[in-house]
Motif scaffolding. Sequence first.
Motif, PDB file in Angstrom:
ATOM      1  N   THR A 133     -12.329  49.033  31.270  1.00 20.43           N
ATOM      2  CA  THR A 133     -11.160  48.148  31.606  1.00 20.43           C
ATOM      3  C   THR A 133      -9.848  48.342  30.673  1.00 20.43           C
ATOM      4  OG1 THR A 133     -12.653  46.468  32.509  1.00 20.43           O
ATOM      5  CG2 THR A 133     -10.276  45.674  32.324  1.00 20.43           C
ATOM      6  N   ASP A 134     -10.034  48.381  29.273  1.00 20.20           N
ATOM      7  CA  ASP A 134      -9.088  48.559  28.473  1.00 20.20           C
ATOM      8  C   ASP A 134      -8.483  49.929  28.661  1.00 20.20           C
ATOM      9  OD1 ASP A 134      -9.608  46.068  26.857  1.00 20.20           O
ATOM     10  OD2 ASP A 134     -10.710  47.140  25.732  1.00 20.20           O
ATOM     11  N   ASP A 135      -8.943  50.652  28.696  1.00 24.46           N
ATOM     12  CA  ASP A 135      -8.702  51.985  29.211  1.00 24.46           C
ATOM     13  C   ASP A 135      -7.632  52.325  30.522  1.00 24.46           C
ATOM     14  OD1 ASP A 135     -10.152  52.969  27.003  1.00 24.46           O
ATOM     15  OD2 ASP A 135     -11.408  54.009  28.061  1.00 24.46           O
ATOM     16  N   LEU A 136      -8.011  51.406  31.463  1.00 20.62           N
ATOM     17  CA  LEU A 136      -7.479  51.590  32.757  1.00 20.62           C
ATOM     18  C   LEU A 136      -6.323  50.714  32.608  1.00 20.62           C
ATOM     19  CD1 LEU A 136     -10.301  50.864  35.312  1.00 20.62           C
ATOM     20  CD2 LEU A 136      -8.937  53.057  35.094  1.00 20.62           C
ATOM     21  N   ILE A 137      -6.192  49.546  31.759  1.00 19.18           N
ATOM     22  CA  ILE A 137      -4.970  48.876  31.246  1.00 19.18           C
ATOM     23  C   ILE A 137      -3.951  49.837  30.736  1.00 19.18           C
ATOM     24  CG2 ILE A 137      -3.964  47.162  29.986  1.00 19.18           C
ATOM     25  CD1 ILE A 137      -6.340  45.516  30.928  1.00 19.18           C
ATOM     26  N   ALA A 138      -4.359  50.455  29.832  1.00 19.72           N
ATOM     27  CA  ALA A 138      -3.707  51.377  28.997  1.00 19.72           C
ATOM     28  C   ALA A 138      -2.897  52.659  29.992  1.00 19.72           C
ATOM     29  CB  ALA A 138      -4.398  52.154  27.800  1.00 19.72           C
ATOM     30  N   LEU A 139      -3.702  53.104  30.651  1.00 18.64           N
ATOM     31  CA  LEU A 139      -3.428  53.954  31.579  1.00 18.64           C
ATOM     32  C   LEU A 139      -2.179  53.519  32.562  1.00 18.64           C
ATOM     33  CD1 LEU A 139      -4.038  56.841  32.595  1.00 18.64           C
ATOM     34  CD2 LEU A 139      -5.606  56.024  34.199  1.00 18.64           C
ATOM     35  N   ALA A 140      -2.351  52.427  33.021  1.00 26.39           N
ATOM     36  CA  ALA A 140      -1.230  51.744  33.833  1.00 26.39           C
ATOM     37  C   ALA A 140      -0.099  51.591  32.972  1.00 26.39           C
ATOM     38  CB  ALA A 140      -1.883  50.381  34.486  1.00 26.39           C
ATOM     39  N   LYS A 141      -0.125  51.216  32.058  1.00 28.61           N
ATOM     40  CA  LYS A 141       1.059  51.204  31.117  1.00 28.61           C
ATOM     41  C   LYS A 141       1.918  52.248  30.847  1.00 28.61           C
ATOM     42  CE  LYS A 141       0.427  46.432  29.741  1.00 28.61           C
ATOM     43  NZ  LYS A 141       0.333  45.392  29.005  1.00 28.61           N
ATOM     44  N   GLN A 142       1.048  53.409  30.794  1.00 32.00           N
ATOM     45  CA  GLN A 142       1.701  54.724  30.607  1.00 32.00           C
ATOM     46  C   GLN A 142       2.343  55.024  31.928  1.00 32.00           C
ATOM     47  OE1 GLN A 142      -0.733  57.825  29.575  1.00 32.00           O
ATOM     48  NE2 GLN A 142      -1.946  56.718  28.332  1.00 32.00           N
ATOM     49  N   VAL A 143       1.907  54.600  32.768  1.00 28.63           N
ATOM     50  CA  VAL A 143       2.825  54.909  34.305  1.00 28.63           C
ATOM     51  C   VAL A 143       3.868  53.633  34.535  1.00 28.63           C
ATOM     52  CG1 VAL A 143       2.492  54.971  36.867  1.00 28.63           C
ATOM     53  CG2 VAL A 143       0.713  55.760  35.310  1.00 28.63           C
ATOM     54  N   SER A 144       3.690  52.616  33.901  1.00 27.73           N
ATOM     55  CA  SER A 144       4.516  51.474  34.093  1.00 27.73           C
ATOM     56  C   SER A 144       4.340  50.610  33.082  1.00 27.73           C
ATOM     57  CB  SER A 144       4.225  50.875  35.727  1.00 27.73           C
ATOM     58  OG  SER A 144       4.894  49.403  35.795  1.00 27.73           O
ATOM     59  N   PRO A 145       5.383  50.479  32.283  1.00 31.54           N
ATOM     60  CA  PRO A 145       5.362  49.360  31.046  1.00 31.54           C
ATOM     61  C   PRO A 145       4.849  47.778  31.433  1.00 31.54           C
ATOM     62  CG  PRO A 145       7.172  50.423  31.011  1.00 31.54           C
ATOM     63  CD  PRO A 145       6.665  50.865  32.197  1.00 31.54           C
ATOM     64  N   ASN A 146       5.395  47.523  32.817  1.00 28.95           N
ATOM     65  CA  ASN A 146       5.216  46.219  33.312  1.00 28.95           C
ATOM     66  C   ASN A 146       4.487  46.380  34.656  1.00 28.95           C
ATOM     67  OD1 ASN A 146       6.670  44.477  31.465  1.00 28.95           O
ATOM     68  ND2 ASN A 146       8.368  46.044  32.092  1.00 28.95           N
ATOM     69  N   PRO A 147       3.267  46.798  34.696  1.00 31.57           N
ATOM     70  CA  PRO A 147       2.720  47.059  35.955  1.00 31.57           C
ATOM     71  C   PRO A 147       2.757  46.046  36.992  1.00 31.57           C
ATOM     72  CG  PRO A 147       0.974  47.010  34.117  1.00 31.57           C
ATOM     73  CD  PRO A 147       2.301  46.804  33.647  1.00 31.57           C
ATOM     74  N   ASP A 148       2.843  46.344  38.233  1.00 33.81           N
ATOM     75  CA  ASP A 148       2.673  45.099  39.247  1.00 33.81           C
ATOM     76  C   ASP A 148       1.291  44.700  39.391  1.00 33.81           C
ATOM     77  OD1 ASP A 148       4.015  44.395  42.013  1.00 33.81           O
ATOM     78  OD2 ASP A 148       1.872  44.951  42.547  1.00 33.81           O
ATOM     79  N   ARG A 149       1.405  43.454  39.556  1.00 36.54           N
ATOM     80  CA  ARG A 149       0.327  42.601  39.331  1.00 36.54           C
ATOM     81  C   ARG A 149      -0.786  43.013  40.250  1.00 36.54           C
ATOM     82  NH1 ARG A 149       0.861  38.215  35.756  1.00 36.54           N
ATOM     83  NH2 ARG A 149      -0.623  36.999  36.789  1.00 36.54           N
ATOM     84  N   ARG A 150      -0.538  43.133  41.812  1.00 33.93           N
ATOM     85  CA  ARG A 150      -1.525  43.446  42.761  1.00 33.93           C
ATOM     86  C   ARG A 150      -1.864  44.844  42.543  1.00 33.93           C
ATOM     87  NH1 ARG A 150      -1.863  46.567  47.145  1.00 33.93           N
ATOM     88  NH2 ARG A 150      -2.880  45.771  48.830  1.00 33.93           N
ATOM     89  N   GLU A 151      -1.090  45.756  42.216  1.00 30.24           N
ATOM     90  CA  GLU A 151      -1.585  47.278  42.151  1.00 30.24           C
ATOM     91  C   GLU A 151      -2.562  47.406  40.459  1.00 30.24           C
ATOM     92  OE1 GLU A 151      -1.219  49.096  44.527  1.00 30.24           O
ATOM     93  OE2 GLU A 151       0.297  47.741  45.237  1.00 30.24           O
ATOM     94  N   LEU A 152      -2.347  46.414  39.563  1.00 32.07           N
ATOM     95  CA  LEU A 152      -3.083  46.445  38.551  1.00 32.07           C
ATOM     96  C   LEU A 152      -4.328  45.914  39.152  1.00 32.07           C
ATOM     97  CD1 LEU A 152      -2.952  47.124  35.544  1.00 32.07           C
ATOM     98  CD2 LEU A 152      -2.521  44.574  35.169  1.00 32.07           C
ATOM     99  N   ASP A 153      -4.557  44.835  39.678  1.00 27.22           N
ATOM    100  CA  ASP A 153      -5.925  44.413  40.314  1.00 27.22           C
ATOM    101  C   ASP A 153      -6.423  45.520  41.236  1.00 27.22           C
ATOM    102  OD1 ASP A 153      -5.974  41.987  39.180  1.00 27.22           O
ATOM    103  OD2 ASP A 153      -5.479  40.888  41.022  1.00 27.22           O
TER     104      ASP A 153
END
Length: 418
Positions: free
Chosen positions: A47-67
């Motif tokens: 889960t930490d790794d996926l969040i870190a990956l999302a932040k590389q793509v978007s510093p403020n990732p969309d909440r729905r897409e993050l889910d």
Amino acid sequence: MSIVVQKYGGSSVADASRMKQVADRVMRTRREGHDVVVVVSAMGDTTDDLIALAKQVSPNPDRRELDMLLTAGERIAMALLSMAIRELGGDSISFTGSQSGIITNDRHVDARIIEVRPFRVQDELSRGKIVVVAGYHGVSYRREITTLGRGGSDTTAVAMAAALGADYCEICSDVDGVYTADPRVVPAARRIGTLSYEETQELAESGARVLNAQAVEFAKERGIAIYARATSSPLPGADPSADGTVVRRHPPRLPGTVVGVASERDVFVVHADGTRSGLVSDSNQPDGGAAGELLAFLDQHHVAGKQLHVTADRLTLVVSRENLHEEARVREELAARFGGTARISDTLGALSVVGTGINASFENVRRGSAALTAQGIAVEGIATSSFRITWMIDRAGLDDSVRLLHRTFIEQQMQPVP
Ligand code: ADP
Ligand code: ASP
Ligand code: MG
């Protein structure tokens, strides 16, 4: 047949060999004659790794897409665990949160379970199957996939246990129960055999992440006993408090007894000065005033506050970063809209002691403050509830201070404070 719900955390399924050990423990439970539902977290740090990956793509990732992204972790784990159980001769089937009937509100990234309709789980149990449920997520009435906040697999497990009428819910982890402090920080910490829901909830909200606070709240509402245990420990015997922690309704302890010390590092504090707040009754601003606007702004951004303190002209709010993934945007907009009145301090951490009736007198507050000041630790603020005292101190000194308060309140005999 009695139903047992077991939850295995990320460290317990971090790799294939641990996954096989979990499968073996599930099979042993099954052989004892129980119907077994297994809730599983994402493997290791997924889960930490996926969040870190999302932040590389978007510093403020969309909440729905993050889910959508984050539930992938638990889905991988559920399928692998079911395969491992089948490899040992078990008959198992895996389900996502929505297949298991976990219905939530639509607050992405930090959703709350509204109800559980476990029909498919019950059908498969009645066919003799072991059901593996992916933790941490559900589906909203609008059919959107939601996650339950960090540590949310515990909540899935307790909610499932309540919906199925399970005898108890086992939360299996890398530690054999709830300790008087995080054993990684305080080597002298001791396992606590029995805890009340209230004490456990306060410990969890104060940063003891071994059990999730929302899960404990759920267990309290539904009267579900939680057994916190190590994945490597034996199955619960006649007295599960002998080698784990049992959380259930307990008669109150001697008032004033401190049961544990916890800390939270990942917080920041919002201060707003000089506002006629509009939230307290002596204000002249019925529409909410600056502090009211500030809170509305934080709600719009789904920023969950932990401790709010408002007086006529000052507001202080402690915010946990745990489920805040758009911090950069929130801080920018906060500065743009409230820069004149609001500021953020980002150097403090929260240090808490927990126990029933802990504030019946001020002795515990005085004792803790005296111990901290004697070590030169500056206290920036104190907050209390009937179960907790929290000192806001410099984050850098947090671990040392946890050890200090553990010595003061738990290792040493209670002595009257002068
Ligand atoms: P899991 O991955 O199984 O959900 P977590 O990492 O969420 O496990 O929680 C277990 C960790 O919680 C332990 O490794 C321990 O370091 C930490 N912890 C913090 N406070 C406490 C406490 N009071 N008692 C036990 N463990 C604690
Ligand atoms: N995988 C999620 C997390 O890391 C949920 C959980 O482990 O309970 O927070
Ligand atoms: Mg956890």
